[in-house]
Design an enzyme around this catalytic site. Structure first.
Site, PDB file in Angstrom:
ATOM      1  NE  ARG A   1      39.757  45.511  42.490  1.00 26.26           N
ATOM      2  CZ  ARG A   1      40.794  46.066  41.857  1.00 26.26           C
ATOM      3  NH1 ARG A   1      42.183  46.560  41.762  1.00 26.26           N
ATOM      4  NH2 ARG A   1      39.937  47.064  40.962  1.00 26.26           N
TER       5      ARG A   1
ATOM      6  CB  VAL B   1      41.665  51.390  42.695  1.00 27.17           C
ATOM      7  CG1 VAL B   1      42.419  49.442  43.011  1.00 27.17           C
ATOM      8  CG2 VAL B   1      42.231  51.752  44.778  1.00 27.17           C
ATOM      9  CB  SER B   2      43.966  50.428  38.191  1.00 30.45           C
ATOM     10  OG  SER B   2      44.826  51.840  37.349  1.00 30.45           O
ATOM     11  CB  ALA B   3      39.722  48.181  35.869  1.00 25.90           C
TER      12      ALA B   3
ATOM     13  CD  GLN C   1      44.946  47.294  40.142  1.00 21.21           C
ATOM     14  OE1 GLN C   1      43.855  46.530  39.685  1.00 21.21           O
ATOM     15  NE2 GLN C   1      45.462  47.981  40.559  1.00 21.21           N
TER      16      GLN C   1
END
Length: 402
Positions: free
Chosen positions: A39, A72-74, A78
């Protein structure tokens, strides 16, 4: 003494374990994907500990109006989307809204026999996604700079379409490029809220039916699919939020007077629990129910209850309004009881109306997933759509309750 962990693999494993504990990762395949993809490659410069927090968004881009246009989504969001999508090896998947990390996760899920395309309207975001994917070793993702309202026809058809931006409608191009059977996972805006919905298409009907839905918050879609909700200001600190298509009108000056007058409280005798489910029920059961929002100053001044700070459905009739609140009550299964605050000359009437809806939900729909949500593409006349519905640009969304 606690040690500062700098090993990404250790942090990834802890993230996945936390998401499993929360019930957000439920399959081994999603767990394996999230345990594999680095990530940190998609959020350069962010502290590692922050990168692997489960409820933290990363790498925000801020627009000219000061709002976020991309993140960038948590990881918990996701995980929810990946589980909703139920991706199988060999599938062809379109992601709407790039960031890179999610596309890498999708690549792990489709395997070497599948394909992933990610599309975004922002050249900076596309460049960042390409860089992160290259760094992380996922060069085979198709990264497309385009308005996602039109999908990615060069790489269609898609078994799954996953939107990571808040959409006000489902564009016809997405349906044209979706296989049958197929699934769209989309954070859909309706009734001034967002629900992350997994819609299924079958071979025998153009209607999309929701297999499940969840609460979620997303950056709004840009380009041809963009839309803005209506905001009706009651005062500088208090407003009503409605869908773009709503034709409801309100007696603003009367509501302003009502809010600054004496309020009444009434209690339902039902638990305050699953507020997102109750919220959806109220919005899809009442007539022209807006969301009531307030700034912290209005809460601090005692004009509205703190529950209004993040938004709550409101029943409005003329110059009177009512909205839900809560209080501690050890006799309730949740430890809290749902109640109502009402203002205005008809406060008793609007309080009773809202209490009736709250008790109906508690008596008949008090569980997760009780709403039946469907999308009817190309429905210009929604009179034949049963239940509550919202007419959108390209179709109608319907909600009924089981």
């Amino acid at each position: 003494m606690s040690l500062k962990i700098e090993d990404p693999a250790v942090l990834r494993a802890a993230m996945v374990a936390a998401l499993r504990d929360e019930g957000l990762i439920t399959s081994d395949r999603v767990a394996a994907a999230m345990n594999t993809v680095p990530r940190q490659a998609f959020a350069p410069g962010e502290p590692l500990a922050r990168v692997y927090e489960t409820h933290t968004t990363l790498a925000p881009k801020i627009g000219a109006d000061g709002r976020q246009t991309s993140v960038v989504s948590a990881s918990h969001i996701q995980a929810i989307q990946l589980e909703q999508a139920a991706i199988e090896p060999g599938m062809n998947v379109l992601e709407v809204g790039s960031g890179g990390y999610n596309a890498a996760l999708l690549t792990e899920l489709v395997g070497p026999g599948g394909s992933v395309t990610t599309v975004d309207i922002d050249a900076d975001i596309v460049a960042r996604a390409r860089s992160g994917l290259r760094t992380a070793g996922y060069d085979r993702v198709n990264v497309v700079l385009a308005d996602a309202e039109y999908g990615a026809p060069a790489f269609a058809p898609f078994d799954r379409i996953i939107a990571t931006v808040g959409a006000f409608d489902i564009p016809p191009a997405w349906l044209d490029q979706l296989t049958a059977p197929g699934r769209i996972v989309v954070p859909l805006r309706f009734a001034a809220i967002t629900r992350l919905i997994a819609f299924d298409r079958t071979l025998d009907s153009p209607v999309l039916t929701a297999s499940n839905y969840r609460l979620g918050s997303f950056v709004a879609m840009q380009g041809a699919g963009a839309a803005s909700e209506q905001m009706v200001a009651i005062s500088p600190d208090i407003a009503l939020r409605l869908d773009p298509q709503s034709t409801a009108t309100f007696h603003v000056s009367a509501l302003r007077r009502a809010l600054h007058g004496t309020a009444i409280e009434r209690w339902s005798g039902t638990p305050f629990d699953m507020p997102d489910e109750l919220e959806l029920f109220l919005l899809s059961s009442g007539v022209d129910v807006p969301m009531l929002h307030a700034a912290q100053r209005a809460v601090d001044q005692g004009v509205v209850n703190r529950t209004v700070r993040l938004g709550t459905p409101a029943i409005i009739r003329g110059g009177s309004l009512a909205y839900r609140i809560k209080r501690e009550n050890g006799e309730m299964v949740s430890g809290y009881e749902t109640g109502v605050v009402a203002h205005g000359p008809d406060a008793e009437l609007v309080a009773d109306e809202l209490l009736g809806l709250i008790r109906e939900w508690a008596g008949h729909h008090y569980r997760r997933g009780a709403a039946r949500i469907s999308y009817h593409p190309g429905t210009a006349d929604a009179s034949n759509v049963t239940g509550w519905h919202a007419t959108k640009r390209h179709g109608s969304l319907a909600v009924s309750w089981s």
